[in-house]
Design a protein around this motif. Structure first.
Motif, PDB file in Angstrom:
ATOM      1  N   UNK A 178      15.312  25.234  49.873  1.00 22.41           N
ATOM      2  CA  UNK A 178      13.965  24.824  49.478  1.00 22.41           C
ATOM      3  C   UNK A 178      12.889  25.553  50.276  1.00 22.41           C
ATOM      4  N   UNK A 179      13.140  25.767  51.561  1.00 25.40           N
ATOM      5  CA  UNK A 179      12.125  26.319  52.450  1.00 25.40           C
ATOM      6  C   UNK A 179      12.104  27.848  52.493  1.00 25.40           C
ATOM      7  N   UNK A 180      13.132  28.489  51.956  1.00 27.20           N
ATOM      8  CA  UNK A 180      13.238  29.940  51.997  1.00 27.20           C
ATOM      9  C   UNK A 180      13.434  30.489  50.582  1.00 27.20           C
ATOM     10  N   UNK A 181      13.588  31.787  50.509  1.00 28.15           N
ATOM     11  CA  UNK A 181      13.835  32.424  49.207  1.00 28.15           C
ATOM     12  C   UNK A 181      15.326  32.563  48.907  1.00 28.15           C
ATOM     13  N   UNK A 182      16.186  32.024  49.774  1.00 30.43           N
ATOM     14  CA  UNK A 182      17.625  32.183  49.549  1.00 30.43           C
ATOM     15  C   UNK A 182      18.072  31.559  48.236  1.00 30.43           C
ATOM     16  N   UNK A 183      17.385  30.516  47.812  1.00 28.48           N
ATOM     17  CA  UNK A 183      17.746  29.885  46.555  1.00 28.48           C
ATOM     18  C   UNK A 183      17.502  30.755  45.340  1.00 28.48           C
ATOM     19  N   UNK A 184      16.747  31.836  45.505  1.00 30.88           N
ATOM     20  CA  UNK A 184      16.471  32.746  44.399  1.00 30.88           C
ATOM     21  C   UNK A 184      17.507  33.861  44.291  1.00 30.88           C
ATOM     22  N   UNK A 185      18.384  33.951  45.296  1.00 33.67           N
ATOM     23  CA  UNK A 185      19.364  35.036  45.294  1.00 33.67           C
ATOM     24  C   UNK A 185      20.423  34.804  44.223  1.00 33.67           C
ATOM     25  N   UNK A 186      20.879  35.878  43.649  1.00 31.93           N
ATOM     26  CA  UNK A 186      21.903  35.834  42.612  1.00 31.93           C
ATOM     27  C   UNK A 186      22.987  36.864  42.934  1.00 31.93           C
ATOM     28  N   UNK A 187      24.082  36.805  42.225  1.00 31.98           N
ATOM     29  CA  UNK A 187      25.141  37.795  42.413  1.00 31.98           C
ATOM     30  C   UNK A 187      24.561  39.196  42.206  1.00 31.98           C
ATOM     31  N   UNK A 188      24.790  40.061  43.166  1.00 33.82           N
ATOM     32  CA  UNK A 188      24.269  41.420  43.101  1.00 33.82           C
ATOM     33  C   UNK A 188      22.969  41.616  43.845  1.00 33.82           C
ATOM     34  N   UNK A 189      22.301  40.523  44.247  1.00 31.29           N
ATOM     35  CA  UNK A 189      21.053  40.650  45.000  1.00 31.29           C
ATOM     36  C   UNK A 189      21.297  41.388  46.312  1.00 31.29           C
ATOM     37  N   UNK A 190      20.334  42.212  46.700  1.00 38.34           N
ATOM     38  CA  UNK A 190      20.422  42.931  47.970  1.00 38.34           C
ATOM     39  C   UNK A 190      19.554  42.218  48.997  1.00 38.34           C
ATOM     40  N   UNK A 191      20.051  42.161  50.231  1.00 40.62           N
ATOM     41  CA  UNK A 191      19.337  41.443  51.282  1.00 40.62           C
ATOM     42  C   UNK A 191      19.296  42.270  52.569  1.00 40.62           C
ATOM     43  N   UNK A 192      18.238  42.051  53.365  1.00 34.82           N
ATOM     44  CA  UNK A 192      18.180  42.622  54.709  1.00 34.82           C
ATOM     45  C   UNK A 192      19.064  41.800  55.633  1.00 34.82           C
TER      46      UNK A 192
END
Length: 204
Positions: free
Chosen positions: A69-83
């Motif tokens: 809820x507090x971060x953008x992690x909930x928007x990540x999907x399979x294949x998303x790239x992250x730092x």
């Protein structure tokens, strides 16, 4: 603790959602997590996460609903790239600024300008966080330590050189997408201390 120097880009291989909990299985570049152990801390887009399992270059992380809820992690999907950045160790060079990995808020990309050889991104934070924004001050965006360019009320921009774009996911960011924001702890302490003493920062 972290330094805000992104060590690479990882990819979400899969997600497992259960009531109140989401498990992220993330694949890291070869040879970047070979010595990591269960319980170690890794910043994923600036959010401090704990390693719960490992299989080669893949690591498992659990995120509670509050984290999502507090971060953008909930928007990540399979294949998303992250730092990503592994936790700092005593004696490491602090090339950015000290970060806790505790996200304060999220901010959408308001504009993206691409002058020759760099990119300027403008973000908008909730009004209650604008008092911590200062031109040439530090801020962490998706875990990357950056220098604030201009400040316009609750909006600020950052100027990114080609190397930053190569080493992070900022090259992927588009207008409307949200990022995780961690304000500089020293700036926050000074501003809050002055406010308690009655020297509130005037609204701009």
């Amino acid at each position: 603790m972290f330094t805000g120097i992104v060590q690479g880009i990882a990819a979400i291989e899969s997600l497992e959602s259960r009531p109140g909990l989401t498990t992220f299985i993330i694949r890291f570049p070869e040879h970047t997590v070979g010595d990591i152990t269960i319980g170690a801390s890794v910043a994923i887009n600036g959010t401090c996460m704990t390693v719960t399992a490992r299989d080669g270059d893949r690591l498992w992380f659990d995120a509670m609903q509050e984290t999502l809820r507090l971060t953008t992690l909930g928007q990540l999907r399979e294949g998303s790239r992250v730092n990503f950045e592994r936790a700092a160790r005593i004696g490491d060079e602090i090339g950015g600024h000290l970060l806790s990995g505790h996200v304060h808020t999220t901010a959408p990309v308001i504009s993206r300008d691409e002058p020759e050889n760099n990119v300027t991104l403008t973000f908008e934070v909730p009004v209650e966080w604008q008092k911590y924004l200062f031109p040439k001050g530090y801020i962490a965006v998706n875990g990357a330590s950056l220098t604030i360019g201009e400040v316009m009320d609750n909006r600020f921009n950052v100027h990114l050189i080609p190397e930053t774009l190569r080493a992070t996911t900022f090259a992927d960011l588009r207008v409307g997408e949200k990022v995780n924001i961690e304000v500089d702890s020293q700036t926050q302490t000074i501003v809050d201390t002055l406010a308690r003493m009655g020297y509130d920062r005037p609204a701009r």
